[in-house]
Write an enzyme that holds these catalytic residues in place. Sequence first.
Site, PDB file in Angstrom:
ATOM      1  CB  VAL A   1      -3.017  18.767  12.027  1.00  0.00           C
ATOM      2  CG1 VAL A   1      -1.846  19.516  11.397  1.00  0.00           C
ATOM      3  CG2 VAL A   1      -2.745  17.279  12.075  1.00  0.00           C
TER       4      VAL A   1
ATOM      5  CG  HIS B   1     -12.364 -28.429   1.996  1.00  0.00           C
ATOM      6  ND1 HIS B   1     -12.173 -27.660   3.124  1.00  0.00           N
ATOM      7  CD2 HIS B   1     -11.431 -29.423   2.030  1.00  0.00           C
ATOM      8  CE1 HIS B   1     -11.169 -28.180   3.818  1.00  0.00           C
ATOM      9  NE2 HIS B   1     -10.691 -29.236   3.178  1.00  0.00           N
TER      10      HIS B   1
ATOM     11  NE  ARG C   1     -11.464  11.644  -4.361  1.00  0.00           N
ATOM     12  CZ  ARG C   1     -10.471  12.069  -5.158  1.00  0.00           C
ATOM     13  NH1 ARG C   1      -9.229  12.126  -4.707  1.00  0.00           N
ATOM     14  NH2 ARG C   1     -10.724  12.439  -6.412  1.00  0.00           N
TER      15      ARG C   1
HETATM   16  P1  FAD Z   1     -13.884  10.543 -11.145  1.00  0.00           P
HETATM   17  O1  FAD Z   1     -13.229   9.218 -11.211  1.00  0.00           O
HETATM   18  O2  FAD Z   1     -13.295  11.566 -10.261  1.00  0.00           O
HETATM   19  O3  FAD Z   1     -13.964  11.066 -12.639  1.00  0.00           O
HETATM   20  C1  FAD Z   1     -14.485  12.323 -12.949  1.00  0.00           C
HETATM   21  C2  FAD Z   1     -13.942  12.732 -14.300  1.00  0.00           C
HETATM   22  O4  FAD Z   1     -14.611  13.908 -14.743  1.00  0.00           O
HETATM   23  C3  FAD Z   1     -12.464  13.098 -14.268  1.00  0.00           C
HETATM   24  O5  FAD Z   1     -11.789  12.325 -15.220  1.00  0.00           O
HETATM   25  C4  FAD Z   1     -12.417  14.592 -14.590  1.00  0.00           C
HETATM   26  O6  FAD Z   1     -11.283  14.957 -15.356  1.00  0.00           O
HETATM   27  C5  FAD Z   1     -13.687  14.745 -15.405  1.00  0.00           C
HETATM   28  N1  FAD Z   1     -14.225  16.105 -15.409  1.00  0.00           N
HETATM   29  C6  FAD Z   1     -14.505  16.879 -14.317  1.00  0.00           C
HETATM   30  N2  FAD Z   1     -15.061  18.053 -14.695  1.00  0.00           N
HETATM   31  C7  FAD Z   1     -15.136  18.027 -16.057  1.00  0.00           C
HETATM   32  C8  FAD Z   1     -15.609  18.936 -17.041  1.00  0.00           C
HETATM   33  N3  FAD Z   1     -16.193  20.104 -16.707  1.00  0.00           N
HETATM   34  N4  FAD Z   1     -15.491  18.607 -18.343  1.00  0.00           N
HETATM   35  C9  FAD Z   1     -14.929  17.411 -18.704  1.00  0.00           C
HETATM   36  N5  FAD Z   1     -14.483  16.492 -17.813  1.00  0.00           N
HETATM   37  C10 FAD Z   1     -14.583  16.802 -16.514  1.00  0.00           C
HETATM   38  N6  FAD Z   1     -12.952   3.597  -4.873  1.00  0.00           N
HETATM   39  C11 FAD Z   1     -13.243   2.277  -4.835  1.00  0.00           C
HETATM   40  O7  FAD Z   1     -14.401   1.906  -5.031  1.00  0.00           O
HETATM   41  N7  FAD Z   1     -12.265   1.346  -4.600  1.00  0.00           N
HETATM   42  C12 FAD Z   1     -10.979   1.696  -4.368  1.00  0.00           C
HETATM   43  O8  FAD Z   1     -10.133   0.836  -4.149  1.00  0.00           O
HETATM   44  C13 FAD Z   1     -10.653   3.066  -4.382  1.00  0.00           C
HETATM   45  N8  FAD Z   1      -9.390   3.465  -4.182  1.00  0.00           N
HETATM   46  C14 FAD Z   1      -9.080   4.791  -4.236  1.00  0.00           C
HETATM   47  C15 FAD Z   1      -7.771   5.176  -3.991  1.00  0.00           C
HETATM   48  C16 FAD Z   1      -7.419   6.527  -4.023  1.00  0.00           C
HETATM   49  C17 FAD Z   1      -5.998   6.929  -3.760  1.00  0.00           C
HETATM   50  C18 FAD Z   1      -8.413   7.491  -4.338  1.00  0.00           C
HETATM   51  C19 FAD Z   1      -8.054   8.943  -4.444  1.00  0.00           C
HETATM   52  C20 FAD Z   1      -9.724   7.117  -4.593  1.00  0.00           C
HETATM   53  C21 FAD Z   1     -10.067   5.766  -4.520  1.00  0.00           C
HETATM   54  N9  FAD Z   1     -11.376   5.335  -4.730  1.00  0.00           N
HETATM   55  C22 FAD Z   1     -11.687   3.997  -4.656  1.00  0.00           C
HETATM   56  C23 FAD Z   1     -12.466   6.281  -5.025  1.00  0.00           C
HETATM   57  C24 FAD Z   1     -12.752   6.280  -6.540  1.00  0.00           C
HETATM   58  O9  FAD Z   1     -11.580   6.636  -7.230  1.00  0.00           O
HETATM   59  C25 FAD Z   1     -13.868   7.249  -6.847  1.00  0.00           C
HETATM   60  O10 FAD Z   1     -15.007   6.904  -6.072  1.00  0.00           O
HETATM   61  C26 FAD Z   1     -14.241   7.195  -8.328  1.00  0.00           C
HETATM   62  O11 FAD Z   1     -13.151   7.484  -9.155  1.00  0.00           O
HETATM   63  C27 FAD Z   1     -15.370   8.172  -8.614  1.00  0.00           C
HETATM   64  O12 FAD Z   1     -15.756   8.032  -9.935  1.00  0.00           O
HETATM   65  P2  FAD Z   1     -16.452   9.221 -10.747  1.00  0.00           P
HETATM   66  O13 FAD Z   1     -16.610   8.703 -12.129  1.00  0.00           O
HETATM   67  O14 FAD Z   1     -17.629   9.676 -10.012  1.00  0.00           O
HETATM   68  O15 FAD Z   1     -15.411  10.419 -10.706  1.00  0.00           O
HETATM   69  P1  NAD Z   2     -12.108   9.194   4.537  1.00  0.00           P
HETATM   70  O1  NAD Z   2     -13.342   9.964   4.761  1.00  0.00           O
HETATM   71  O2  NAD Z   2     -12.166   7.718   4.378  1.00  0.00           O
HETATM   72  O3  NAD Z   2     -11.067   9.472   5.720  1.00  0.00           O
HETATM   73  C1  NAD Z   2     -10.659  10.739   6.066  1.00  0.00           C
HETATM   74  C2  NAD Z   2     -10.228  10.701   7.521  1.00  0.00           C
HETATM   75  O4  NAD Z   2      -9.592  11.913   7.840  1.00  0.00           O
HETATM   76  C3  NAD Z   2     -11.408  10.528   8.471  1.00  0.00           C
HETATM   77  O5  NAD Z   2     -11.142   9.493   9.370  1.00  0.00           O
HETATM   78  C4  NAD Z   2     -11.500  11.888   9.150  1.00  0.00           C
HETATM   79  O6  NAD Z   2     -11.975  11.801  10.471  1.00  0.00           O
HETATM   80  C5  NAD Z   2     -10.061  12.334   9.101  1.00  0.00           C
HETATM   81  N1  NAD Z   2      -9.886  13.781   9.171  1.00  0.00           N
HETATM   82  C6  NAD Z   2     -10.640  14.746   8.599  1.00  0.00           C
HETATM   83  N2  NAD Z   2     -10.127  15.966   8.858  1.00  0.00           N
HETATM   84  C7  NAD Z   2      -9.026  15.768   9.623  1.00  0.00           C
HETATM   85  C8  NAD Z   2      -8.062  16.629  10.211  1.00  0.00           C
HETATM   86  N3  NAD Z   2      -8.129  17.959  10.052  1.00  0.00           N
HETATM   87  N4  NAD Z   2      -7.055  16.071  10.923  1.00  0.00           N
HETATM   88  C9  NAD Z   2      -6.976  14.721  11.077  1.00  0.00           C
HETATM   89  N5  NAD Z   2      -7.867  13.872  10.553  1.00  0.00           N
HETATM   90  C10 NAD Z   2      -8.876  14.375   9.820  1.00  0.00           C
HETATM   91  O7  NAD Z   2     -11.418   9.896   3.274  1.00  0.00           O
HETATM   92  P2  NAD Z   2     -10.105   9.507   2.474  1.00  0.00           P
HETATM   93  O8  NAD Z   2      -9.366   8.424   3.163  1.00  0.00           O
HETATM   94  O9  NAD Z   2      -9.431  10.767   2.146  1.00  0.00           O
HETATM   95  O10 NAD Z   2     -10.737   8.908   1.158  1.00  0.00           O
HETATM   96  C11 NAD Z   2     -11.542   9.744   0.311  1.00  0.00           C
HETATM   97  C12 NAD Z   2     -12.604   8.946  -0.381  1.00  0.00           C
HETATM   98  O11 NAD Z   2     -12.027   8.040  -1.299  1.00  0.00           O
HETATM   99  C13 NAD Z   2     -13.427   8.147   0.598  1.00  0.00           C
HETATM  100  O12 NAD Z   2     -14.763   8.516   0.454  1.00  0.00           O
HETATM  101  C14 NAD Z   2     -13.232   6.734   0.217  1.00  0.00           C
HETATM  102  O13 NAD Z   2     -14.459   6.039   0.167  1.00  0.00           O
HETATM  103  C15 NAD Z   2     -12.612   6.774  -1.173  1.00  0.00           C
HETATM  104  N6  NAD Z   2     -11.597   5.709  -1.219  1.00  0.00           N
HETATM  105  C16 NAD Z   2     -12.021   4.423  -1.224  1.00  0.00           C
HETATM  106  C17 NAD Z   2     -11.095   3.407  -1.192  1.00  0.00           C
HETATM  107  C18 NAD Z   2     -11.577   1.987  -1.183  1.00  0.00           C
HETATM  108  O14 NAD Z   2     -12.738   1.773  -1.500  1.00  0.00           O
HETATM  109  N7  NAD Z   2     -10.744   1.029  -0.850  1.00  0.00           N
HETATM  110  C19 NAD Z   2      -9.748   3.680  -1.162  1.00  0.00           C
HETATM  111  C20 NAD Z   2      -9.355   5.013  -1.129  1.00  0.00           C
HETATM  112  C21 NAD Z   2     -10.291   6.027  -1.170  1.00  0.00           C
END
Ligand code: FAD
Ligand code: NAD
Length: 479
Positions: free
Chosen positions: A245, A451, A279
């Site tokens: 992009v 099963h 991320r």
């Molecule tokens: P976070 O969940 O990011 O929590 C960090 C917390 O720290 C936040 O609440 C923030 O407000 C707080 N914080 C930050 N700095 C400070 C500070 N200085 N003082 C006080 N508080 C602070 N993972 C899976 O395993 N399965 C999934 O299906 C999945 N689906 C996802 C779908 C989406 C759309 C996204 C975006 C992510 C998904 N993930 C999934 C990834 C998952 O959400 C993250 O891996 C997980 O939340 C990370 O946990 P964490 O506790 O490390 O951080």
């Molecule tokens: P990701 O790393 O899974 O995918 C990002 C994708 O974007 C990659 O395929 C990468 O090659 C592509 N990309 C990067 N720069 C680009 C560009 N400039 N143009 C086009 N494509 C580009 O990351 P995500 O999907 O953003 O998810 C973030 C994190 O959240 C992941 O680490 C994932 O493990 C976690 N997550 C987990 C789940 C789950 O466990 N089911 C669901 C959602 C998110």
Amino acid sequence: MSTAYDVIVIGAGPAGYHAAIRAAQLGLNTAIVEKWLGKDNKPAYGGTCLNVGCIPSKALLEASHKFVEARDHFDEIGIRVKEVTADVPAIMARKDEVVGNLTKGVAGLLKTNGVSTYEGTAKLGAGRKITFTAHDGSSEELNAGSVIIATGSVPVEIPPCPLTDDLIVDSTGALEFQEVPDRLGVIGAGIIGLELGSVWNRLGSEVVLLEALEDFLPSADQQIAKEAAKQFKKQGMDVRLGTRVTSTEVKDGKVTVQYTDADGDKSEVFDKVIVAVGRRPYTEELLAADSGVTMDERGFVFVNDVCLTDAPGVYAVGDVVRGPMLAHKGMEEGIMVAERIAGQKPLVNYDLVPSVVYTHPEIAWVGKAEQTLKSEGVDYQVGSFPMAASGRAMANNDTDGVIKVIADKETDRILGIHIIGAQASEIIAEAVIAMEFGASAEDLGLTMFAHPTLSEALHEAALAVSGHAIHVANRKRKK
Ligand code: FAD
Ligand code: NAD
């Protein structure tokens, strides 16, 4: 005046709240600091996972899957429905209700376990001194015997796609659409792109995913990735690999995305664009200059194998440190660190972190992919079983997919299990348990499975490693 605790956790996402609850269970005087404000501007616990990640995305995936089942597949099993419509605001309201219940649930769990909560921002200085600033601006000093940093991650932004209020959004914005966009562009065909792309594709959007890499789902087993690409194409998701992009332009409520691929410069016009390119660790305003905590070259908090940072008594867990950004990986690290602070010696088994993509069919794996074993020169055998041969899958009218068990050729120890199929997210737990206990494919073959279940396909795939599967023709192997 300063208040002292045995343990202070910074961040109440899955990594942080698991750490805090376990520390409190072990008798440590524990506090947690969390700065998240929910949509109602009130403090909310659970971090990315509960507020804008795992949970809301799964609520939308489930609702949109049920919609597709009713619209496209009920008829195939003899259920006639006249008109099926998706009420997007109602779907969103239910998703918000699930999120609200769970975030309040975490607050309740922290309280029940006697964890002190501080709603605001923590800044870590030398000697485990924390400056806490509440949402009203007041501040106080806290001191801790041990600190656990669990501040998580935030979406990566890229210069060609600056976010707007509602046309070019990140994953958080994509969980809030109040109507189905006619044409949806998704930058990045990673996990978020595929999951949220699926949600809106199912609800009626024409979805185009622009992915920079030439390979689709490179960390999955490539046979499974190929099958996934086929399924997504069948569902109408247009995945364009090897695209770069270059710019976006917002005009008259639409977004024009310019990109290049092997054929040259191209452009597409979308009603909305989701940027899902990964991320990055979040440490903004977290560390005072004298904290002693260091970062690695990619901006993750630097930790050793047991999540200890370079600062004495300061640990870090979850998305803010190396390893896959997955909620369950952070949860295990949080528990490990709490137990280590209490004098125990647990470890996290980083070799067995399961991955799941919650599309339909679901994709799940644990251990090594075939292409990795090949490149490492490992001698292995593969047993696979198609879901189309599973009685339960047929009864369920859901027969897409395959389960693949890879075992060491000499020892038969299972090296990897790869699944594409309905409920792969549940079946993979059986694979993790087997591998955690060092099972051979024969061990799994000797285990009795109920099963009819979809899990029987895992049993059959294990039997197929030695050529003994019952419900498919086996490749010729020794008797
Ligand atoms: P976070 O969940 O990011 O929590 C960090 C917390 O720290 C936040 O609440 C923030 O407000 C707080 N914080 C930050 N700095 C400070 C500070 N200085 N003082 C006080 N508080 C602070 N993972 C899976 O395993 N399965 C999934 O299906 C999945 N689906 C996802 C779908 C989406 C759309 C996204 C975006 C992510 C998904 N993930 C999934 C990834 C998952 O959400 C993250 O891996 C997980 O939340 C990370 O946990 P964490 O506790 O490390 O951080
Ligand atoms: P990701 O790393 O899974 O995918 C990002 C994708 O974007 C990659 O395929 C990468 O090659 C592509 N990309 C990067 N720069 C680009 C560009 N400039 N143009 C086009 N494509 C580009 O990351 P995500 O999907 O953003 O998810 C973030 C994190 O959240 C992941 O680490 C994932 O493990 C976690 N997550 C987990 C789940 C789950 O466990 N089911 C669901 C959602 C998110």
